[in-house]
Structure formats: structure tokens, C-alpha cells
Design an enzyme around this catalytic site. Structure first.
Site, PDB file in Angstrom:
ATOM      1  N   GLY A  14      17.058 -46.691 -70.431  1.00 16.51           N
ATOM      2  CA  GLY A  14      17.276 -45.238 -70.401  1.00 16.51           C
ATOM      3  C   GLY A  14      16.080 -44.554 -71.055  1.00 16.51           C
ATOM      4  N   ALA A  16      15.674 -43.317 -74.101  1.00 19.42           N
ATOM      5  CA  ALA A  16      15.319 -43.784 -75.455  1.00 19.42           C
ATOM      6  C   ALA A  16      14.494 -45.063 -75.345  1.00 19.42           C
ATOM      7  CB  ALA A  16      16.578 -44.036 -76.282  1.00 19.42           C
ATOM      8  N   GLY A  17      14.952 -46.002 -74.500  1.00 12.91           N
ATOM      9  CA  GLY A  17      14.249 -47.273 -74.341  1.00 12.91           C
ATOM     10  C   GLY A  17      12.864 -47.080 -73.751  1.00 12.91           C
ATOM     11  N   PHE A 116      22.629 -22.499 -74.603  1.00 13.58           N
ATOM     12  CA  PHE A 116      23.535 -23.634 -74.675  1.00 13.58           C
ATOM     13  C   PHE A 116      24.388 -23.471 -75.927  1.00 13.58           C
ATOM     14  CE2 PHE A 116      23.964 -27.855 -72.657  1.00 13.58           C
ATOM     15  CZ  PHE A 116      23.365 -27.612 -71.446  1.00 13.58           C
ATOM     16  N   ASP A 217      27.464 -52.119 -75.494  1.00 10.64           N
ATOM     17  CA  ASP A 217      27.075 -53.527 -75.709  1.00 10.64           C
ATOM     18  C   ASP A 217      26.206 -53.716 -76.951  1.00 10.64           C
ATOM     19  OD1 ASP A 217      28.162 -53.381 -73.208  1.00 10.64           O
ATOM     20  OD2 ASP A 217      26.506 -54.377 -72.163  1.00 10.64           O
ATOM     21  N   GLN A 236      32.571 -37.308 -79.399  1.00  7.86           N
ATOM     22  CA  GLN A 236      32.672 -35.951 -78.864  1.00  7.86           C
ATOM     23  C   GLN A 236      33.396 -35.881 -77.524  1.00  7.86           C
ATOM     24  OE1 GLN A 236      28.970 -33.776 -77.234  1.00  7.86           O
ATOM     25  NE2 GLN A 236      29.558 -32.662 -79.065  1.00  7.86           N
ATOM     26  N   HIS A 238      33.646 -33.447 -74.476  1.00  7.91           N
ATOM     27  CA  HIS A 238      32.991 -32.285 -73.877  1.00  7.91           C
ATOM     28  C   HIS A 238      34.083 -31.422 -73.254  1.00  7.91           C
ATOM     29  CE1 HIS A 238      30.522 -29.863 -71.238  1.00  7.91           C
ATOM     30  NE2 HIS A 238      29.422 -30.391 -71.729  1.00  7.91           N
ATOM     31  N   LEU A 248      31.275 -34.688 -65.456  1.00  6.64           N
ATOM     32  CA  LEU A 248      30.850 -33.578 -66.304  1.00  6.64           C
ATOM     33  C   LEU A 248      30.421 -32.335 -65.535  1.00  6.64           C
ATOM     34  CD1 LEU A 248      30.352 -33.307 -69.434  1.00  6.64           C
ATOM     35  CD2 LEU A 248      27.962 -33.215 -68.797  1.00  6.64           C
ATOM     36  N   THR A 250      28.188 -29.333 -66.573  1.00  6.77           N
ATOM     37  CA  THR A 250      27.297 -29.035 -67.704  1.00  6.77           C
ATOM     38  C   THR A 250      27.634 -27.711 -68.399  1.00  6.77           C
ATOM     39  OG1 THR A 250      25.022 -28.561 -68.364  1.00  6.77           O
ATOM     40  CG2 THR A 250      25.577 -28.043 -66.111  1.00  6.77           C
ATOM     41  N   GLU A 251      27.357 -27.734 -69.718  1.00  8.77           N
ATOM     42  CA  GLU A 251      27.485 -26.522 -70.512  1.00  8.77           C
ATOM     43  C   GLU A 251      26.525 -25.448 -70.007  1.00  8.77           C
ATOM     44  OE1 GLU A 251      28.120 -27.729 -74.603  1.00  8.77           O
ATOM     45  OE2 GLU A 251      26.554 -26.290 -75.105  1.00  8.77           O
ATOM     46  N   ARG A 282      30.915 -27.736 -79.122  1.00 10.27           N
ATOM     47  CA  ARG A 282      31.849 -28.398 -78.206  1.00 10.27           C
ATOM     48  C   ARG A 282      33.181 -28.762 -78.838  1.00 10.27           C
ATOM     49  NH1 ARG A 282      27.367 -32.215 -75.187  1.00 10.27           N
ATOM     50  NH2 ARG A 282      26.500 -30.487 -73.967  1.00 10.27           N
ATOM     51  N   HIS A 363      32.782 -37.940 -74.124  1.00 10.22           N
ATOM     52  CA  HIS A 363      31.415 -37.695 -73.690  1.00 10.22           C
ATOM     53  C   HIS A 363      30.340 -38.411 -74.486  1.00 10.22           C
ATOM     54  CE1 HIS A 363      28.250 -35.548 -71.692  1.00 10.22           C
ATOM     55  NE2 HIS A 363      27.834 -34.959 -72.799  1.00 10.22           N
ATOM     56  N   GLU A 394      21.480 -43.036 -77.871  1.00 10.22           N
ATOM     57  CA  GLU A 394      22.897 -42.822 -78.183  1.00 10.22           C
ATOM     58  C   GLU A 394      23.506 -43.972 -78.983  1.00 10.22           C
ATOM     59  OE1 GLU A 394      25.241 -41.249 -75.001  1.00 10.22           O
ATOM     60  OE2 GLU A 394      27.105 -41.542 -76.104  1.00 10.22           O
ATOM     61  N   ARG A 405      27.716 -33.314 -81.968  1.00 12.15           N
ATOM     62  CA  ARG A 405      26.380 -33.058 -81.437  1.00 12.15           C
ATOM     63  C   ARG A 405      26.343 -31.752 -80.647  1.00 12.15           C
ATOM     64  NH1 ARG A 405      23.941 -33.751 -76.499  1.00 12.15           N
ATOM     65  NH2 ARG A 405      25.506 -35.121 -75.573  1.00 12.15           N
TER      66      ARG A 405
HETATM   67  C1  FAD Z   1      27.092 -36.698 -67.323  1.00  7.36           C
HETATM   68  C2  FAD Z   1      26.273 -36.538 -68.562  1.00  7.36           C
HETATM   69  C3  FAD Z   1      25.486 -35.418 -68.746  1.00  7.36           C
HETATM   70  C4  FAD Z   1      24.718 -35.260 -69.901  1.00  7.36           C
HETATM   71  N1  FAD Z   1      23.934 -34.147 -70.041  1.00  7.36           N
HETATM   72  C5  FAD Z   1      23.142 -34.030 -71.139  1.00  7.36           C
HETATM   73  C6  FAD Z   1      22.242 -32.939 -71.287  1.00  7.36           C
HETATM   74  O1  FAD Z   1      22.121 -32.079 -70.421  1.00  7.36           O
HETATM   75  N2  FAD Z   1      21.489 -32.870 -72.403  1.00  7.36           N
HETATM   76  C7  FAD Z   1      21.565 -33.811 -73.381  1.00  7.36           C
HETATM   77  O2  FAD Z   1      20.856 -33.694 -74.378  1.00  7.36           O
HETATM   78  N3  FAD Z   1      22.401 -34.869 -73.269  1.00  7.36           N
HETATM   79  C8  FAD Z   1      23.180 -35.003 -72.166  1.00  7.36           C
HETATM   80  N4  FAD Z   1      24.018 -36.090 -72.060  1.00  7.36           N
HETATM   81  C9  FAD Z   1      23.946 -37.161 -73.064  1.00  7.36           C
HETATM   82  C10 FAD Z   1      22.729 -38.018 -72.812  1.00  7.36           C
HETATM   83  O3  FAD Z   1      22.439 -38.056 -71.442  1.00  7.36           O
HETATM   84  C11 FAD Z   1      22.915 -39.458 -73.286  1.00  7.36           C
HETATM   85  O4  FAD Z   1      23.352 -39.453 -74.611  1.00  7.36           O
HETATM   86  C12 FAD Z   1      21.583 -40.191 -73.197  1.00  7.36           C
HETATM   87  O5  FAD Z   1      21.090 -40.126 -71.894  1.00  7.36           O
HETATM   88  C13 FAD Z   1      21.650 -41.652 -73.637  1.00  7.36           C
HETATM   89  O6  FAD Z   1      20.381 -42.216 -73.385  1.00  7.36           O
HETATM   90  P1  FAD Z   1      20.007 -43.673 -73.849  1.00  7.36           P
HETATM   91  O7  FAD Z   1      18.576 -43.873 -73.505  1.00  7.36           O
HETATM   92  O8  FAD Z   1      20.434 -43.865 -75.242  1.00  7.36           O
HETATM   93  O9  FAD Z   1      20.945 -44.613 -72.955  1.00  7.36           O
HETATM   94  P2  FAD Z   1      21.225 -44.664 -71.369  1.00  7.36           P
HETATM   95  O10 FAD Z   1      20.432 -43.699 -70.601  1.00  7.36           O
HETATM   96  O11 FAD Z   1      22.702 -44.656 -71.224  1.00  7.36           O
HETATM   97  O12 FAD Z   1      20.686 -46.099 -70.992  1.00  7.36           O
HETATM   98  C14 FAD Z   1      21.276 -47.289 -71.484  1.00  7.36           C
HETATM   99  C15 FAD Z   1      20.440 -48.446 -71.002  1.00  7.36           C
HETATM  100  O13 FAD Z   1      20.859 -49.621 -71.651  1.00  7.36           O
HETATM  101  C16 FAD Z   1      20.969 -50.661 -70.718  1.00  7.36           C
HETATM  102  N5  FAD Z   1      21.970 -51.606 -71.236  1.00  7.36           N
HETATM  103  C17 FAD Z   1      23.183 -51.347 -71.762  1.00  7.36           C
HETATM  104  N6  FAD Z   1      23.783 -52.484 -72.134  1.00  7.36           N
HETATM  105  C18 FAD Z   1      22.929 -53.490 -71.854  1.00  7.36           C
HETATM  106  C19 FAD Z   1      22.965 -54.902 -71.990  1.00  7.36           C
HETATM  107  N7  FAD Z   1      24.031 -55.514 -72.514  1.00  7.36           N
HETATM  108  N8  FAD Z   1      21.913 -55.619 -71.571  1.00  7.36           N
HETATM  109  C20 FAD Z   1      20.823 -55.022 -71.019  1.00  7.36           C
HETATM  110  N9  FAD Z   1      20.735 -53.691 -70.868  1.00  7.36           N
HETATM  111  C21 FAD Z   1      21.770 -52.939 -71.281  1.00  7.36           C
HETATM  112  C22 FAD Z   1      21.353 -49.997 -69.426  1.00  7.36           C
HETATM  113  O14 FAD Z   1      20.961 -50.798 -68.332  1.00  7.36           O
HETATM  114  C23 FAD Z   1      20.548 -48.704 -69.503  1.00  7.36           C
HETATM  115  O15 FAD Z   1      19.257 -48.908 -68.999  1.00  7.36           O
HETATM  116  C24 FAD Z   1      24.775 -36.252 -70.902  1.00  7.36           C
HETATM  117  C25 FAD Z   1      25.559 -37.390 -70.720  1.00  7.36           C
HETATM  118  C26 FAD Z   1      26.324 -37.527 -69.581  1.00  7.36           C
HETATM  119  C27 FAD Z   1      27.190 -38.752 -69.448  1.00  7.36           C
END
Ligand code: FAD
Length: 599
Positions: A14, A16-17, A116, A217, A236, A238, A248, A250-251, A282, A363, A394, A405
């Protein structure tokens, strides 16, 4: 079995990664391991925007952003982290722009920003335009942009590799174990530093905005290897998920002027948050919707309310407020295309003509793997780092979001703290040698996978999962009581027992065995649900997303502390409440001293 060696390993593709990988790869040999193709990560579903005080449309300042974050977090946010988030957001967003992200633009060509929930000017004044966006596909655009940059920087990707364990050699983290989903083969990854960026765990609850893969995980894996989970009671809801589906809305809809209405057609947020109404934080809006439903003012007495973005309604309220902006159908179409599409496809409702039925949806996890400001995982109340382990996004808890948040602050968190973590990892790897792997690192997890593969009890994973999700929704949701939470704790213990002794799966094969990985993910969800319920039951106050009917007030005297939850030898949960909240801004500025939250 294959063994690979990379200096820096990132688990999760994602944002962050990817942000961490981009920075780590500038100083260390880096690989990303992801159970999904990176571009399918949940960040791609993020809609509304990314918060940064650019001040492109009106005056804005990072101190205001930090203040809103701390207040929105109901004063459990670490204030040093909130300041870093707000200050570094500005240049991180501009960096994304330079990396090629196609933001919406203002007429004079700058990044467009919208309102927002909880984001204000002048330390809690009027709503401010702070959310930078690319229509309602902001997360998708950031994800694509960073993926391209990582490829360009020769980051190695292991796609569709499912990480199932972390390897420690004494007090050092030396790698992870993953299964190649395609072949079923185990792979050992040996590293100098590992960063978990595995996202959220919304799948603990029945109604959720989260994708199926969000099963926590990384949190469960590290927990089982001695790392605590912090502040897990704060999850949280939403306010606006599509009724019954949780998808979702969006807000950003309310940011563009949309309003929430009850069965009587009242804009009920005027009663709960007289100053910023539908744009309160929220937790406040979700509770208001529950109270409307409880008071039989849900639409037709059902468990939902209306979210209205039709130009007629929005323009009427704008006129009443003396605001001379007006919106048109074309404007709504251009600013919220995906939302309109979801509603037309899944509901048969056209939001430019009629209101959308919405209910609160699980959420976002404010808690997670505790880290310092450089993403290093810390394992006790004193902040002692565990060498070789990092977390961002996250699944991590910096803690910047505290008890609740603000919208747009997750995307900001991903890029600000993803970047800091990646930088720190690169430096760390340059100064460190590889610590050897322990003997037989895969023994334990191989035995567990084999147990699951051969399980022939009487309960299917989906049955246990449904029971967990319903109980968590009912008892550890928007409103909580001691009795309900105790029941949830007991149910989670019973389900964990059944998971160990009475599980059954159908597919015993090696290749693409999704049955097996789903069963393994259920084990993670159950650990997380138990920690959440135990942490929530122990916190005898209401704060942010943790709202108790039996303790309705915030209690700063006793509870201005973080919760750390550890797994004990016998597999139960031990809590520690000694980790203080950072109050460094309050020490210098009276405005940051905790107060009652009024919106
Ligand atoms: C519908 C929706 C709308 C949102 N809208 C907003 C917004 O407008 N603004 C905002 O600030 N936030 C928003 N959020 C929150 C935000 O999108 C998330 O908190 C954020 O994207 C999380 O990013 P991440 O990089 O931590 O993880 P993610 O993007 O969830 O990625 C997780 C990664 O980990 C990998 N992974 C997980 N478990 C394993 C495993 N066991 N082995 C190998 N790989 C693994 C997955 O393959 C994936 O690549 C929204 C969330 C949702 C659900």
C-alpha cells in the site's frame, strides 16, 4: 524452501509500504512482499483527500492542522507526532505532485483543496479547505504514482506472497516467512530491517468499508512474537457507509456541501454540533446517527439516515447560511464521480436526484504496532525499540490519531511516516551487519499451516468469522457497555478455542489454496478482536471512538495514557497502562491543553 537476502524488507504494497520502499531503496537493497498486487491495496480505495495546510484557497497553517488532529483525537494523540504530521505534510504532498500525481487544480493551477470533518482554521474556528484531492480517487492516484517510482528505483517486488511469520534471533528481528500463494512453497526472507505496512483490520466487524484482505496480519504476527498492540480499543466507525453494505461514501460529500437528514427531514447535526454541523469529527457524527436511530428517527424507522448532495437541498442550506456558493449537477459529477457510480450501480439510487441511505461502517484502526517518530517499533511504556523492526501506515500506531482519526489524515500519515521510516531504515542498514538466522526458523509456522490444512473438525472458518463479526458489531461498536464487552471477550475466547480444536477446511492442496489462507487470516482476526474487546473493557471512560454508556465522560486524571496489550505465555491478553501521552505542545501553548470537545 528458498531463502532470499535483502537489507530492507517491506511487508505490504500500500502507500505506507511503497513510500517507505522508495526511501529505503535509496540506501539499501530493498524488497516489497505483498499478498495482493500492490496496486490492489486498500489505499487505492481512498477517496476524499489528503490533508495538508497548503493554504491554496484560503489561509491555513500547520499549527491549526496539528491542533485539529489533537482535538479530533480527543487528546490521546502524541502531540509531537501531530506536529510532525502537520508540518511535514506540506512538503510531502508537493513531493507527490513532483513525482507525477495528477491532483485536481484550482483555476490558477494550484492543487485544489476541499473541506473535511474536523479541519478548521484559527484553532477550532470555521471549516477550512485542507483536503488535496484527485476527484474522489485520491488514494488510487497516490498508489499508482508511487508504484511507478518504486519500479523505476529497482525495488524488487514479491507479489502474491503471503507473509505468515516474523523471525527473531533473540532481541533482533532478522526477517519474515512467506508462502508463495501460487505454488504453496515457503520462502524465508533474511534481512537487516523489516517494516510492516499491512494496513487495517476492519474485517473484525460485520459492516465495514474495508476490503476482504484487511485482516490485520502484521499486527497479529508481531503480537505473537512479543510486540504489543497499542490503543486497540479505538476503532473508528465512519458515519456514512452504504446501508447494509458498508461501502464507503466519502466525507468529501459533506465537504462539498452534502447534509445528513433524518426521517423528519431535519438536518439533525445542527443539534449535535451547532458550529460545524455535518463536518464534526467522525466519532461525533456516528454517535449522532445512532442516537437518531435509537430515537426512532431513522428513515422509515429503519437503521439508516439520508445523506443528501442534490443541488436543490445543498443550495437551500448554502443560501440559509448566507454562503453565496451554489452547486450544480455537473459540479457534483466532476467532484464525486466514483461515489455516484457506486450508488447508481449498487443501490439504484442517483445521488444528484435523491438522497443516499447511509449507516456507520467500521472503517479505521487508530491503534496498532507502537512506533517512534522514525517508524521504529517500540515494545514498552519507556519506548524501547526492538532492533530491526519498523511499522508504518494503518497497522502502526505513532500515535498521531489518538482516540479518533480525522478524515484525510491517514493518507498524510502514510506518506509522512512512510517516508521517515524508509529514510531511517536506509541509514540503519548502512550501519548494520546481517544478524544470522536462528536454527529451523520455519518449524513452528510449518506445523501450524499443516494443522490448518488437515483440520477436519465441524466448524468452517466462515461460521466462526460471522459469529465474531456480529458480536463485535453489536458489543464493541459505536456504543459500548461493560456487560456487552464482557460478552464479546467471552465469545472471542470460545471462538479461539474452536479455532484450535474444531475447525474444518475443504481444500488440502498446495496451489492457490485460498481456503487455507482465509483460515489463517481468521486466526489473526480473532487475536485482534480479543485484544480490542479486552482493551475496551478495561478503559473505564469515554474518549473519541470509545464511547461507553456506563462511563459517558472522559477521565483525563486516570486515563490520559496509552494501552499496551501483550500476549502472555498461555495465549491470553495482558494490559499495561503506563505509557504516557506526549503533551509537548500543551507545555508551551495553552491552546493544546485538553478541554472538552465542542464542535
Ligand atoms: C474505502 C476507504 C476510503 C478511504 N478514504 C480515505 C481518504 O480519503 N483519506 C484518508 O486519509 N484515508 C482514507 N482511508 C483510510 C486509508 O485509505 C487507509 O488507512 C490506508 O490506505 C492504509 O494504507 P496502508 O499502506 O497502511 O495499507 P493498505 O493500503 O491497506 O495496504 C496493505 C498492504 O499490505 C499487504 N499485506 C497485508 N497482509 C499481508 C501479508 N500477510 N503478507 C503480505 N502482504 C500483506 C497487502 O497486500 C497490501 O499491499 C480510506 C479507507 C477506506 C477503506
Amino acid at each position: 524452501m528458498q531463502t532470499h537476502q535483502y537489507e530492507a524488507l517491506i511487508v505490504g504494497g500500500g502507500v505506507a509500504g511503497l513510500m517507505a520502499a522508495l526511501y529505503a531503496s535509496r540506501g539499501a537493497k530493498t524488497a516489497v512482499i505483498s499478498k495482493l498486487y500492490p496496486s490492489r491495496s486498500h489505499t487505492g480505495a481512498a477517496q476524499g483527500g489528503i490533508g495538508a495546510a497548503l493554504g491554496n484557497l484560503e489561509e491555513d497553517r500547520p499549527e491549526w492542522h496539528a491542533f485539529d488532529t489533537v482535538k479530533g483525537g480527543d487528546y490521546l494523540s502524541d502531540q509531537n507526532a501531530a506536529l510532525v504530521l502537520a508540518e511535514e505534510a506540506i512538503d510531502a504532498v508537493i513531493e507527490l505532485e513532483h513525482l507525477g500525481l495528477p491532483f485536481d487544480r484550482t483555476e490558477d493551477g494550484r492543487i485544489s483543496q476541499r473541506r473535511f470533518g474536523g479541519h478548521t482554521s484559527g484553532f477550532g474556528g470555521q471549516p477550512v479547505r485542507r483536503a488535496c484531492h484527485a476527484a474522489d480517487r485520491t488514494g488510487h492516484m497516490i498508489l499508482q504514482t508511487l508504484y511507478q517510482q518504486c519500479i523505476k528505483n529497482e525495488v524488487k517486488f514479491f507479489d502474491e506472497f503471503h507473509v505468515i511469520d516474523m523471525i527473531r534471533n533473540g532481541d533482533t528481528v532478522v526477517g519474515v516467512i512467506a508462502v508463495n500463494i501460487d505454488s504453496g512453497e515457503l520462502h524465508v526472507f533474511h534481512s537487516k530491517a523489516v517494516l510492516f505496512a499491512t494496513g487495517g483490520w476492519g474485517r473484525v466487524w460485520e459492516i465495514t468499508s474495508n476490503a476482504h484482505a484487511l485482516t490485520g496480519d502484521g499486527n497479529a504476527i508481531t503480537y505473537r512474537r512479543g510486540v504489543p498492540m497499542q490503543d486497540m480499543e479505538f476503532f473508528q466507525f465512519h458515519p456514512t457507509g452504504i446501508y447494509k453494505m458498508g461501502i464507503l461514501i466519502t466525507e468529501g460529500v459533506r465537504g462539498e456541501g452534502g447534509v445528513l437528514l433524518n426521517d423528519r427531514g431535519e438536518r439533525f447535526m445542527e443539534r449535535y454540533a451547532p458550529s460545524i454541523k455535518d463536518l464534526a469529527s467522525r466519532d461525533v457524527v456516528s454517535r449522532a446517527i445512532y442516537l437518531e436511530m435509537k430515537g426512532k428517527r431513522g428513515i422509515k424507522g429503519q437503521r439508516y439516515v439520508h445523506l443528501d448532495i442534490t443541488p436543490e437541498t445543498v443550495n437551500r442550506y448554502l443560501a440559509e447560511a448566507g454562503d453565496d456558493r451554489r452547486i450544480t449537477r455537473e459540479y457534483v459529477e466532476s467532484k464525486l464521480p466514483d461515489i455516484l457510480d457506486f450508488c447508481r450501480t449498487y443501490l439504484g439510487v442517483d445521488p444528484v436526484k435523491e438522497p443516499m441511505p447511509v449507516q456507520p461502517t467500521a472503517h479505521y484502526g487508530m491503534g496498532g504496532i507502537p512506533t517512534d517518530l522514525d517508524g521504529r517499533a517500540v515494545i514498552d511504556a519507556q519506548g524501547t525499540p526492538l532492533p530491526g523492526l519498523y511499522a508504518a501506515g494503518e497497522c502502526a500506531c505513532v500515535s498521531v490519531h489518538g482516540a479518533n482519526r480525522l478524515g484525510t489524515n491517514s493518507l498524510t500519515d502514510l506518506i509522512v511516516f512512510g517516508r521517515r521510516s524508509g529514510k531511517h531504515m536506509a541509514e540503519f542498514c548502512q550501519g548494520a551487519e546481517f544478524t544470522p538466522l536462528p536454527d529451523n526458523p520455519t518449524g513452528e509456522i510449518e506445523a501450524e499451516l499443516e494443522r490448518l490444512r488437515q483440520a477436519n473438525g465441524s466448524r468452517k472458518p466462515y461460521e466462526l468469522r460471522n459469529e465474531m463479526q456480529q458480536v463485535m458489531m453489536e458489543d464493541v461498536g459505536v456504543f459500548r457497555t461493560a456487560e456487552g464487552m464482557q460478552q464479546a471477550v467471552d465469545t472471542m475466547r470460545k471462538l479461539k478455542e474452536e479455532y484450535q480444536t474444531n475447525l474444518s477446511i475443504d481444500d488440502r492442496g498446495q496451489r492457490f489454496n485460498s481456503d487455507l489462507y482465509e483460515a489463517w487470516e481468521l486466526g489473526c482476526l480473532l487475536d485482534i478482536a480479543e485484544v480490542t474487546a479486552v482493551s475496551a473493557l478495561a478503559r473505564k471512560e469515554s474518549r473519541g471512538a470509545h464511547s461507553r454508556e456506563d462511563f459517558p465522560k472522559r477521565n483525563d486524571e486516570t486515563w490520559m495514557v496509552h494501552t499496551l496489550a501483550y500476549q502472555t505465555e498461555d495465549g491470553s491478553v495482558a494490559l499495561n497502562h503506563e505509557k504516557p501521552v506526549d503533551m509537548s505542545l500543551a507545555e508551551k501553548d495553552e491552546k493544546f491543553v485538553p478541554k472538552e470537545r465542542v464542535y
